[in-house]
Design an enzyme around this catalytic site. Structure first.
Site, short mmCIF file in Angstrom:
data_model
loop_
_atom_site.label_atom_id
_atom_site.label_comp_id
_atom_site.label_asym_id
_atom_site.label_seq_id
_atom_site.Cartn_x
_atom_site.Cartn_y
_atom_site.Cartn_z
N ILE A 26 0.87 -1.44 0.00
CA ILE A 26 -0.10 0.00 0.05
C ILE A 26 0.79 1.19 0.06
O ILE A 26 1.73 1.15 0.88
CB ILE A 26 -1.01 -0.15 1.34
CG1 ILE A 26 -1.70 -1.27 1.25
CG2 ILE A 26 -1.71 1.24 1.14
CD1 ILE A 26 -2.73 -1.58 2.57
N HIS A 27 1.00 1.96 -1.15
CA HIS A 27 1.74 3.09 -1.35
C HIS A 27 0.96 4.36 -1.15
O HIS A 27 0.07 4.94 -2.27
CB HIS A 27 2.55 3.07 -2.49
CG HIS A 27 3.49 4.02 -2.72
ND1 HIS A 27 3.32 5.27 -2.90
CD2 HIS A 27 5.05 3.81 -2.80
CE1 HIS A 27 4.56 5.95 -3.10
NE2 HIS A 27 5.40 5.13 -2.70
N VAL A 28 0.63 5.29 -0.07
CA VAL A 28 -0.02 6.47 0.15
C VAL A 28 0.37 7.42 -0.99
O VAL A 28 1.38 8.23 -0.46
CB VAL A 28 -0.37 6.59 1.60
CG1 VAL A 28 -1.09 7.76 1.66
CG2 VAL A 28 -0.81 5.39 2.33
N GLY A 29 -0.17 7.84 -1.97
CA GLY A 29 0.12 8.88 -2.65
C GLY A 29 1.26 8.61 -3.50
O GLY A 29 1.93 7.86 -3.43
#
Length: 597
Positions: free
Chosen positions: A526-529
């Site tokens: 999960i790579h936020v942004g």
């Protein structure tokens, strides 16, 4: 063009076996104090991702690596490599412009007069990178040595100053300060004088900096540096550089003159291993000197025509023979890269060297091409990486059969290497034989096998918001699927919830990304942004740390959407299944990801 070059503090740490198993890695090479990870033509994209993670060139240039004794020959070759590699695009462009003028000018097609304005202007463009080669070398050498670039350019530019060229071309002896003789010679298109002068400038700069008072450094330091460096360069280093260049050319001419067919047979046949060790850089200065005078090269580019073509042919031989779809998928683009661009590392490390027998086929075919080249005295008239699209570099300005010989050698080598590779490599071996270094290396610790999926697993979107296809993500690395399949979310709320029961395998220090492992064996990134690594964790609050267990629905991370937008970053959040191959593959059906069926 194909390798990530790391300067490591401890080269004993990386596991070569494990690195070569990473999807997208073709191979590993250690040379010139560098730990080189061979990627192929997509190395630029991987490099961008590394810099986004905080890996910086400054780390290496700052001297973080441990200082070890380096073989002097390796050190010289590494220095030449660092000076010449950044110039290749300009040199290749200039060389091919000159070739195009030969094709469209009065020598061949006659579409352009050599006295026309267009011809003169384009000829100046083609000549520029060679004439000003000392200046370009000074720039790259100063960056390598971490000394003042513009002072290095000033010294190199002095060697090309019109009045100085006129002075040093006359018959009257020239003296500096009336007593120190200055050797006459031409320094345009030269390489070694600029390298030596920049090397001297590096140590003069250190010395002057040590002894000049702080208040005078802005004006006295640069003055002293050039006043000391310029006379030594004019009276000693420039002459030494010309002598070294002449000796290199004499050695090459002697070897080639004794038995051209034998010299080219050995050189072309062993060229893949010369490239692997980086030794080919030692021949680049002599090649460029030969292109300046007498105007053609008979060694490096000629040998590389046979070698590069042989790698392409052998790789395509594997592609047509193998029954392994993964090997074929690697071999075809690697063969195209070698054939059309002359970039052979993907072919060598990913296919021919890995399977061994295709490399034998390539060496035999390359040696045959070198043998023919020596017999017909093949010459290259421009500097470009020899390949099908650059074969025009063998067109002679005065016409003749040289280009025809180059085309014949290209065809013979390609067909011979293809046939030999196809015959020597059994389909089963091409499909199943592991890389030589993997077979020889001790086994590294493997992750526990992923349990088979025996029931339906639901993975909910970890962030509230709009789900979009991965292809719409404004970052090519994610959009291309190189990191794995998945989707992305445009968040409506700044919270990340656990999408399943599992463990936090990795929470980045900058808190912008996390790797999760479900109890059923699914790995999720999960790579936020996008580009949020540069925010250094400011808009993020973690409620979990690496190694923690969690239950589906637990709050793992909070982030400030407005702060991310204000920083200029995208809020699109890729959600990637990173081990799809281990769990039976994944497919996209409508708005759902189906894992292992």
């Amino acid at each position: 063009m194909t390798r990530l070059r790391f300067v490591l503090k401890d080269q004993s740490i990386p596991e070569k076996n494990g690195i070569t198993k990473i999807k997208g890695v073709v191979g590993v090479n250690v040379a010139g104090g560098q730990y080189q990870v061979i990627i192929g033509n997509s190395v630029g994209n991987v490099y961008k991702e590394l810099t986004a993670l905080g890996v910086s060139e400054a780390d290496a240039q700052g001297g973080g690596a441990s200082k070890k004794k380096v073989n002097p020959v390796s050190a010289v070759i590494e220095f030449i490599s660092a000076c010449m590699a950044p110039l290749f695009f300009a040199i290749i462009a200039g060389g091919l412009i000159k070739v195009l003028l030969v094709i469209f000018g009065p020598t061949l097609l006659g579409w352009m007069s050599d006295t026309s304005d267009t011809y003169i202007l384009m000829n100046a463009l083609g000549d520029a990178p060679f004439y000003f080669l000392p200046v370009m070398v000074a720039v790259s050498a100063s960056r390598k040595l971490n000394c003042h670039t513009y002072l290095a350019v000033m010294i190199a530019g002095m060697l090309l100053y019109p009045d100085l060229i006129t002075l040093l071309s006359g018959d009257t002896p020239t003296y500096l300060f009336g007593v120190i003789p200055v050797m006459h010679g031409s320094y345009s298109s030269s390489i070694i004088p600029a390298m030596l002068s920049t090397l001297l400038l590096k140590y003069v700069e250190i010395l002057v900096d040590r002894f000049t008072p702080q208040w005078s450094k802005n004006f006295l330091k640069p003055l002293l540096i050039v006043v000391i460096t310029a006379p030594i360069t004019l009276c000693l280093l420039a002459l030494l550089g010309l002598m070294i260049g002449n000796v290199l050319q004499l050695v090459i001419n002697t070897i080639y003159g004794f038995a051209p067919w034998l010299a080219m047979l050995l050189f072309a046949g062993t060229m893949p291993f010369i490239v692997m060790t980086g030794m080919h850089w030692a021949f680049v200065p002599a090649c460029l000197l030969a292109l300046a005078d007498p105007g053609y090269d008979v060694l490096l580019t000629v040998a590389m025509l046979s070698s590069n073509t042989a790698q392409a042919g052998a790789t395509f031989g594997v592609a047509f023979k193998t029954r392994d779809p993964d090997m074929r998928q690697m071999a075809i683009p690697a063969g195209i890269s070698a054939l059309l661009a002359g970039v052979t590392e993907p072919a060598m490390y990913g296919v021919t060297l890995r399977l061994k027998k295709p490399m034998i086929a390539a060496c035999i075919a390359g040696a045959v091409g070198g043998l023919i080249s020596g017999f017909v005295n093949l010459r290259a008239y421009a500097f470009a990486t020899p390949c099908l699209t650059a074969i025009v570099q063998f067109i002679a300005p005065d016409g003749g059969s040289n280009f025809m010989f180059a085309c014949i050698i290209f065809a013979v080598v390609f067909v011979l290497s293809f046939i030999l590779s196809f015959i020597l490599t059994p389909a089963r071996e091409a499909a199943e034989e592991p890389a030589a270094e993997m077979a020889a290396a001790p086994a590294v610790s493997e992750a526990a096998p992923v349990p088979a999926l025996t029931r339906k697993i639901e993975i909910e979107a970890p962030i509230p918001g709009e789900v979009i296809p991965l292809t719409e993500v404004k970052d090519q690395t994610f959009a291309s699927g190189v990191l794995g399949e998945g989707y992305a979310i445009v968040p409506s709320e700044g919270k990340v919830y656990a999408p399943f029961d599992g463990t936090c395998e990795n929470l980045f220090d900058t808190l912008h990304a996390m790797g999760l492992l479900s109890d059923s064996g699914i790995e999720l990134l999960i790579h936020v942004g996008l580009e949020t690594v540069g925010l250094n964790g400011a808009p993020f609050t973690a409620h979990i740390k690496t190694g923690d267990k969690f239950k589906k629905g637990d709050l793992l991370l909070e982030f400030d959407i407005d702060a991310i937008k204000a920083s200029g970053c995208e809020t699109q959040t890729p959600v990637i299944v990173t081990n799809a191959e281990d769990v039976g593959g994944i497919t996209i059906e409508g708005n759902k990801i189906v894992i292992g069926g």
